[in-house]
Design a protein around this motif. Sequence first.
Motif, PDB file in Angstrom:
ATOM      1  N   PHE A 266       0.963  -1.176  -0.042  1.00  0.00           N
ATOM      2  CA  PHE A 266      -0.048  -0.003  -0.014  1.00  0.00           C
ATOM      3  C   PHE A 266       0.866   1.344   0.027  1.00  0.00           C
ATOM      4  N   HIS A 267       1.966   1.053   0.119  1.00  0.00           N
ATOM      5  CA  HIS A 267       2.863   2.417   0.240  1.00  0.00           C
ATOM      6  C   HIS A 267       2.798   3.204  -0.971  1.00  0.00           C
ATOM      7  N   ASN A 268       2.597   4.420  -1.017  1.00  0.00           N
ATOM      8  CA  ASN A 268       2.304   5.408  -1.912  1.00  0.00           C
ATOM      9  C   ASN A 268       1.304   5.451  -2.771  1.00  0.00           C
ATOM     10  N   LYS A 269       0.213   4.535  -2.263  1.00  0.00           N
ATOM     11  CA  LYS A 269      -0.926   4.284  -3.064  1.00  0.00           C
ATOM     12  C   LYS A 269      -1.682   5.446  -3.069  1.00  0.00           C
ATOM     13  N   LYS A 270      -2.246   6.088  -4.061  1.00  0.00           N
ATOM     14  CA  LYS A 270      -3.274   7.345  -3.779  1.00  0.00           C
ATOM     15  C   LYS A 270      -4.573   6.897  -3.294  1.00  0.00           C
TER      16      LYS A 270
ATOM     17  N   PRO B 166      -3.116  10.044   0.756  1.00  0.00           N
ATOM     18  CA  PRO B 166      -4.556  10.543   0.746  1.00  0.00           C
ATOM     19  C   PRO B 166      -4.568  12.012   0.073  1.00  0.00           C
ATOM     20  N   ILE B 167      -5.405  11.928  -1.248  1.00  0.00           N
ATOM     21  CA  ILE B 167      -5.140  13.251  -2.161  1.00  0.00           C
ATOM     22  C   ILE B 167      -6.286  13.899  -2.326  1.00  0.00           C
ATOM     23  N   HIS B 168      -7.692  13.202  -1.861  1.00  0.00           N
ATOM     24  CA  HIS B 168      -8.881  13.621  -2.098  1.00  0.00           C
ATOM     25  C   HIS B 168      -9.578  13.585  -0.721  1.00  0.00           C
ATOM     26  N   ILE B 169     -10.216  14.627   0.062  1.00  0.00           N
ATOM     27  CA  ILE B 169     -10.562  14.179   1.303  1.00  0.00           C
ATOM     28  C   ILE B 169     -11.855  15.152   1.534  1.00  0.00           C
ATOM     29  N   LEU B 170     -12.937  14.585   1.774  1.00  0.00           N
ATOM     30  CA  LEU B 170     -14.205  15.506   1.695  1.00  0.00           C
ATOM     31  C   LEU B 170     -15.052  14.899   2.601  1.00  0.00           C
ATOM     32  N   THR B 171     -15.938  15.768   3.085  1.00  0.00           N
ATOM     33  CA  THR B 171     -17.162  15.495   4.078  1.00  0.00           C
ATOM     34  C   THR B 171     -18.120  16.314   3.356  1.00  0.00           C
ATOM     35  N   GLY B 172     -19.480  15.842   3.501  1.00  0.00           N
ATOM     36  CA  GLY B 172     -20.708  16.809   3.264  1.00  0.00           C
ATOM     37  C   GLY B 172     -21.023  17.523   4.360  1.00  0.00           C
ATOM     38  N   THR B 173     -20.629  17.149   5.642  1.00  0.00           N
ATOM     39  CA  THR B 173     -20.876  17.893   6.833  1.00  0.00           C
ATOM     40  C   THR B 173     -20.395  19.317   6.850  1.00  0.00           C
ATOM     41  N   PRO B 174     -20.934  20.412   7.090  1.00  0.00           N
ATOM     42  CA  PRO B 174     -20.197  21.653   7.198  1.00  0.00           C
ATOM     43  C   PRO B 174     -18.952  21.483   8.331  1.00  0.00           C
TER      44      PRO B 174
ATOM     45  N   LYS C 292     -11.743  12.415 -11.274  1.00  0.00           N
ATOM     46  CA  LYS C 292     -11.649  12.478 -12.777  1.00  0.00           C
ATOM     47  C   LYS C 292     -10.380  12.976 -13.192  1.00  0.00           C
ATOM     48  N   ASN C 293      -9.974  14.098 -12.521  1.00  0.00           N
ATOM     49  CA  ASN C 293      -8.876  15.008 -12.748  1.00  0.00           C
ATOM     50  C   ASN C 293      -7.401  14.285 -12.112  1.00  0.00           C
ATOM     51  N   GLN C 294      -7.715  14.070 -10.787  1.00  0.00           N
ATOM     52  CA  GLN C 294      -6.533  13.191 -10.282  1.00  0.00           C
ATOM     53  C   GLN C 294      -6.775  11.861 -10.036  1.00  0.00           C
ATOM     54  N   PRO C 295      -6.856  10.858 -10.593  1.00  0.00           N
ATOM     55  CA  PRO C 295      -7.083   9.323 -10.370  1.00  0.00           C
ATOM     56  C   PRO C 295      -6.373   8.801  -9.208  1.00  0.00           C
ATOM     57  N   VAL C 296      -6.871   8.120  -8.587  1.00  0.00           N
ATOM     58  CA  VAL C 296      -6.774   7.149  -7.188  1.00  0.00           C
ATOM     59  C   VAL C 296      -6.841   6.075  -7.290  1.00  0.00           C
ATOM     60  N   ASP C 297      -5.970   5.139  -6.575  1.00  0.00           N
ATOM     61  CA  ASP C 297      -5.846   3.693  -6.505  1.00  0.00           C
ATOM     62  C   ASP C 297      -6.761   3.111  -5.668  1.00  0.00           C
ATOM     63  N   LEU C 298      -7.519   3.793  -4.945  1.00  0.00           N
ATOM     64  CA  LEU C 298      -8.368   3.303  -3.747  1.00  0.00           C
ATOM     65  C   LEU C 298      -9.274   4.495  -3.372  1.00  0.00           C
ATOM     66  N   LEU C 299     -10.755   4.103  -3.050  1.00  0.00           N
ATOM     67  CA  LEU C 299     -11.768   5.134  -2.614  1.00  0.00           C
ATOM     68  C   LEU C 299     -11.987   4.307  -0.969  1.00  0.00           C
ATOM     69  N   ILE C 300     -12.189   5.204  -0.349  1.00  0.00           N
ATOM     70  CA  ILE C 300     -12.805   4.726   1.109  1.00  0.00           C
ATOM     71  C   ILE C 300     -13.803   5.580   1.515  1.00  0.00           C
ATOM     72  N   GLY C 301     -14.937   4.956   1.640  1.00  0.00           N
ATOM     73  CA  GLY C 301     -16.389   5.978   1.902  1.00  0.00           C
ATOM     74  C   GLY C 301     -17.338   4.890   2.245  1.00  0.00           C
ATOM     75  N   ASN C 302     -18.545   5.531   2.356  1.00  0.00           N
ATOM     76  CA  ASN C 302     -19.937   4.802   2.802  1.00  0.00           C
ATOM     77  C   ASN C 302     -20.473   4.159   1.407  1.00  0.00           C
ATOM     78  N   THR C 303     -21.637   3.346   1.235  1.00  0.00           N
ATOM     79  CA  THR C 303     -21.946   2.702   0.430  1.00  0.00           C
ATOM     80  C   THR C 303     -22.256   3.765  -1.033  1.00  0.00           C
ATOM     81  N   TYR C 304     -22.543   5.155  -0.745  1.00  0.00           N
ATOM     82  CA  TYR C 304     -22.743   5.823  -1.795  1.00  0.00           C
ATOM     83  C   TYR C 304     -21.586   5.908  -2.867  1.00  0.00           C
ATOM     84  N   GLY C 305     -20.225   5.797  -2.254  1.00  0.00           N
ATOM     85  CA  GLY C 305     -19.156   5.642  -3.114  1.00  0.00           C
ATOM     86  C   GLY C 305     -19.076   4.647  -3.965  1.00  0.00           C
TER      87      GLY C 305
END
Lengths: 537, 462
Positions: free
Chosen positions: B308-312, B336-344, B386-399
Amino acid sequence: MAITEKELEELFEKMPKKMEKNRRKHIMIKNGELESQAIEANTRTVPGVITNRGCAYAGCKGVVLGPIKDMIHITHGPIGCAFYTWGARRNKAKTEENVKNFMNYAFSTNMQEKDIVFGGEKKLAAMIDEVVDMFHPNAITISATCPVGLIGDDINAVAKAAQERHGIQVLAFSCEGYKGVSQSAGHHIANNNLMANVIGTGDMEKAPGKYSINILGEYNIGGDSWEIERFLKEIGYNIVCVMTGDGAWEHIRNAHVADLNLVQCHRSINYIAEKIQTKYGTPWLKVNFVGVQSTIKSLRDMATYFDDPELTKKTEEVIERELARVQPVIDQYAKICNNKTAFCFVGGSRGHHYQGLFRELGIETVLAGYEFAHRDDYEGREVIPDIKTDADSKNIPDFQVEPDPSRFHLRMSPEKMEELKQKIPLGDYAGMNLEMKDGDLIVDDLNHFETEEFIKLLQPDIFASGIKDKYVVQKMGIPAKQLHSYDYSGPYAGFNGAVNFARDVSMAFASPTWNYITPPWKTAPLLEGEFGEGGKA
Amino acid sequence: MLDYTPKEIKKRSSGTVINPAKTCQPIGAMYAALGIHGCLPHSHGSQGCCSFHRMHLTRHFRDPIMASTSSFTEGASVFGGGANLKTAIKNVFTLYNPDVMAIHTTCLSETIGDDIPATIRQAEIPEGKIVFHANTPSYQGSHITGFSNMTKAMVTYFSEKTTEQPKEQTNLIPGFVNPGDMRELKRIFEAMGLTYIMFPDTSGVVDSPMTGKFEMYPKGGVTIDQLKDTGNSKITLSLGRFSSEAAAEALKKKCKVPFISLKTPIGIKATDDMLMALRGSFAAEVPYELEEERGQLVDVMTDAHFHFHNKKVAIFGDPDIVAGLTEFVLSLGMKPIHILTGTPGGALGSKMYSFEDEINDMLQSAGITANVKADSDLLELHQWIKNQPVDLLIGNTYGKYIAKAEDIPFVRVGFPILDRAIHSYMPIVGYRGAMRLLEMIDNALLDRADRDAADEDFELVM
């Protein structure tokens, strides 16, 4: 096992007085000897009883509008309502050439406190501009949630202005959650607007071919509509549109050209069926594609309607072939299911439709009811003139349609219509109660208290309902089958659907997991062996 | 799948949401209330709210979620919902006999301004029974705010200081996590030899056993007596500041119980921090049992580091969970290159350390630049990917929509998870939870490598 009047009395006595008075009118034991048995339905749920019912928004956006795939459905309100109707109902849709499919998206105006205070119209208008720019939809719906009506946002004005600004259809639905008494109000609101502004706006002037039909009140849960369309198309029917499972605004606009409307879920779509008949002259036929025998009957009724020897011949060929193919498989599963009993409590049509399919498996339904139906769904359409309106039903505006001057045409002579009505349910639904046996329980808007009590009294072998009951019932050691979402299986309609259902219900009975509920130490003594004289082992 | 999401990111200034990464307050309040023993949550609004919340919670936990509703009609919306609430209270106690009824509001009852405390005072409540409430307007914050508000209401209604000297016990506020996490936290506290009161505690409520009998009020949940006693505790440990800190602050204000606010203990560092805080506060040494688990975790992290080292990675979900996950993947050498929450991102009306600040501080120490955003949606996350692809997505079912659209390995963590079973029983907190997370991440990456490998590159040993 049937329930006695005495047992039912004892149950009523456990309720608080006001609730008891109310619930007595919603619960009855079928008695075919009586000339009529009225049930109260589509009236307020008593607060605090733990109902399965939802709201008008759920009925409008969630049920009727949501499956229309090529429209962008904007929920105007705080975030929750859009979130819970995003992909949650299994109304499947395929992308077609030239028809967009927005089913994977959820659109919410995400109202914040300042929008509640100062109004959300500007935000709604801004969202429409953004989605038009990004997605280029052909049409948009706006569904109102509770606060919208209270703060007085004029969503119709926003829709009208956006329609002029972008040159695409934008429809507003005032389906605030507090309207009416259940999802049913939302169905009606959605029906009205689709009838007034979408149906008949297409350019088609005549049917695309012989035997052109619309399928109404079919939502393609788990792919039901695809299975139904499979054999209808093979028989030779031309399907103009489906309302609304895998439905498209592009197709619904031309619904006026069909020669027959099939009505699967009477509750949620009968308003449109009636109004199309008035405006365009298209008769509607109540069908039921759940269960092999019901499907066969529906196919024969349709052939009777079109009255063409070629069509009848093809219908019988398909029936014979399908029956030979599926019946032996179903019979195998029926061995597991035979002599069992079911409760069947679903929304507005499945409480009725699934009884036949259960019967084909040897399972008798001993309690049935609807979450949000009206009296006509229980007692048949003949009671409609007797249904009293109240404050809640009056707040759903009805509108009248007139025959369309150029597009109205009779599909047959009035005499022929009358003759057909004697043979097939043309423009008629006789209701669920007719098909139930004497002694069966009929319960409207079943609540949790009654669920537990009736299970204790009647001990059904399977409980067909929704997700909120499922694990309650399963904890009691009774299999529970979700008939809103089919436990993520399906299709359950048509011939293949009946096989799937038989397989899934058998699986629910046959799963070895039920055998492990009681731990072995609960039934075996702690110490084994005999005590000898003098207390020595 | 998500065919119309444009790669080009145009600024959306309307403040609206496309594909939400949050939902509304009441569902969080309903979940928190289930963490009180013998409690029936009550939704004061239209029927649909209660139905939607029960539906989603039931699908996530695959267990009964019982709650009642005031069943507003148009009349109630115009004249106020007081009469409906009084009727509901009477019926709930007669029919369902809970010990406690926890009322939460909705956007409807908040917009019309129903006075819940006044209605409770006027209602017929049987002797010995308790009714309390939290205001949870759906048009503020998110489901996390609702969870936080209901948890805080447990303090404002019940906590009392009755002893001179604080008791040698900790209040443990676990935040919006699964019952499996709550059980793990309790195990860790017990291993440390500490006495605690955990609230809310949904373990034993929404992960109840199959016995052949339906229990409307299962064995689990914090009792009202325990909630009262929280005022006598020596300290409060707030885990996950977005879901827990408001209650901890209220306890400090009301009963002078000091608190320590920590991350949800996801991953090695956050778990270390929690144990160090407990060790310091109670002079309790960390037992070998936990030290061994920690050693095992470091062992597997090292053993498999080249997987997993260096994986995006892209991570989304609730802010407390996302913060823990971000810290954990950093400790694995992932990016981790994209980190997002819907909560304010910050507490309402305050200038608290924001979600973005917290994440950016972690990233900065790791030397990583990333897209970080609170109060955003999954459309934006998808555009980032889409602009910066990743190797893995972590999140709830909607992902799963994004994962399918972009063909990315996907690890389900958070709320809600609607398409997988058992997850709510298994922890992601503590060293054991971290090991489970690591296994999920590692397997997702390796399953992908196996799937994509040409026959000649298909490895038996990896």
